[in-house]
Motif scaffolding. Structure first.
Motif, PDB file in Angstrom:
ATOM      1  N   CYS A 188       0.797  -1.233   0.000  1.00 28.00           N
ATOM      2  CA  CYS A 188       0.000   0.000   0.000  1.00 28.00           C
ATOM      3  C   CYS A 188       0.827   1.280   0.000  1.00 28.00           C
ATOM      4  O   CYS A 188       0.382   2.304  -0.487  1.00 28.00           O
ATOM      5  CB  CYS A 188      -0.967   0.009   1.177  1.00 28.00           C
TER       6      CYS A 188
ATOM      7  N   ASN B 208       1.906   8.552 -12.631  1.00 31.55           N
ATOM      8  CA  ASN B 208       1.100   7.343 -12.480  1.00 31.55           C
ATOM      9  C   ASN B 208       1.921   6.101 -12.150  1.00 31.55           C
ATOM     10  O   ASN B 208       1.342   5.057 -11.845  1.00 31.55           O
ATOM     11  CB  ASN B 208       0.260   7.096 -13.730  1.00 31.55           C
ATOM     12  N   THR B 209       3.260   6.203 -12.178  1.00 29.18           N
ATOM     13  CA  THR B 209       4.088   5.052 -11.791  1.00 29.18           C
ATOM     14  C   THR B 209       4.157   4.888 -10.274  1.00 29.18           C
ATOM     15  O   THR B 209       4.591   3.838  -9.796  1.00 29.18           O
ATOM     16  CB  THR B 209       5.526   5.160 -12.337  1.00 29.18           C
TER      17      THR B 209
ATOM     18  N   THR C 158       2.977   3.762  -6.935  1.00 32.15           N
ATOM     19  CA  THR C 158       2.043   2.669  -6.650  1.00 32.15           C
ATOM     20  C   THR C 158       1.420   2.753  -5.256  1.00 32.15           C
ATOM     21  O   THR C 158       0.718   1.824  -4.843  1.00 32.15           O
ATOM     22  CB  THR C 158       2.750   1.308  -6.803  1.00 32.15           C
ATOM     23  N   ASN C 159       1.639   3.842  -4.543  1.00 27.18           N
ATOM     24  CA  ASN C 159       1.002   3.999  -3.232  1.00 27.18           C
ATOM     25  C   ASN C 159      -0.512   4.058  -3.408  1.00 27.18           C
ATOM     26  O   ASN C 159      -1.010   4.658  -4.359  1.00 27.18           O
ATOM     27  CB  ASN C 159       1.478   5.283  -2.551  1.00 27.18           C
ATOM     28  N   LEU C 160      -1.218   3.457  -2.470  1.00 27.33           N
ATOM     29  CA  LEU C 160      -2.678   3.401  -2.543  1.00 27.33           C
ATOM     30  C   LEU C 160      -3.325   4.479  -1.691  1.00 27.33           C
ATOM     31  O   LEU C 160      -2.803   4.847  -0.633  1.00 27.33           O
ATOM     32  CB  LEU C 160      -3.175   2.030  -2.069  1.00 27.33           C
TER      33      LEU C 160
ATOM     34  N   TYR D  10      -6.570  10.490  -5.981  1.00 25.44           N
ATOM     35  CA  TYR D  10      -5.553  10.423  -7.031  1.00 25.44           C
ATOM     36  C   TYR D  10      -5.522  11.648  -7.952  1.00 25.44           C
ATOM     37  O   TYR D  10      -4.434  12.125  -8.283  1.00 25.44           O
ATOM     38  CB  TYR D  10      -5.688   9.144  -7.860  1.00 25.44           C
TER      39      TYR D  10
END
Length: 156
Positions: free
Chosen positions: A44, A125-126, A128-130, A136
């Motif tokens: 995450c 967009n690379t 990857t944290n949620l 976003y």
């Protein structure tokens, strides 16, 4: 045997279980609670900190692996009273909703901007944290704003 390292510019040492994840050292021993526990499996990104300048998921790194290294947490990102450009952009774009993931998001964004100072949306967009709240669009906008702020602050 003590494990020695630097956190936010200060020397630190730890004599406990060397297998303890860095996340728990930061929260429970160093009392730096800005770094959050999210999943415990590195998926995450809520626990993202910098190790020797690079974004690292602290839940996956044992304290033994940070011997002699430099750790920066969200608490160490600002320089005195001056917020980092990413932190300023986060405020200006009103990014946080619940705020839980934001420290990790900011640390990941700072790392991205070090590697790619003029990022495209695809670069952003690379990360990857949620974010469970789905901020976003504001995160992307803040990262692009931070890049512009950093570019404007560079000496000509």
């Amino acid at each position: 045997m003590a494990i020695e390292f630097t956190i936010n510019g200060r020397r630190a040492s730890f004599e406990g279980d060397p297998a303890m994840p860095l996340l728990w050292y930061l929260r429970d021993h160093a009392q730096l609670t800005g770094t959050k526990f999210g999943c415990g499996i590195g998926a995450c990104g809520a626990c993202t900190v910098h190790v020797d300048g690079g974004a690292t998921r602290s839940c996956m790194v044992p304290v033994s692996a940070i011997a002699g290294r430099r750790i920066t947490t969200i608490e160490g990102l600002a320089q005195g009273e001056s917020l980092h450009a990413v932190q300023r952009a986060w405020i200006e774009e009103d990014v946080p909703q619940c705020g839980y993931c934001q420290a990790g998001q900011i640390m990941a964004a700072v790392d991205l901007l070090k590697r790619s100072p003029d990022p495209t949306v695809d670069d952003v967009n690379t990360i990857t944290n949620l974010c469970r709240c789905g901020t976003y669009p504001r995160i992307r906008k803040a990262i692009l704003r931070a890049a512009a702020l950093m570019k404007a602050e560079q000496p000509q």
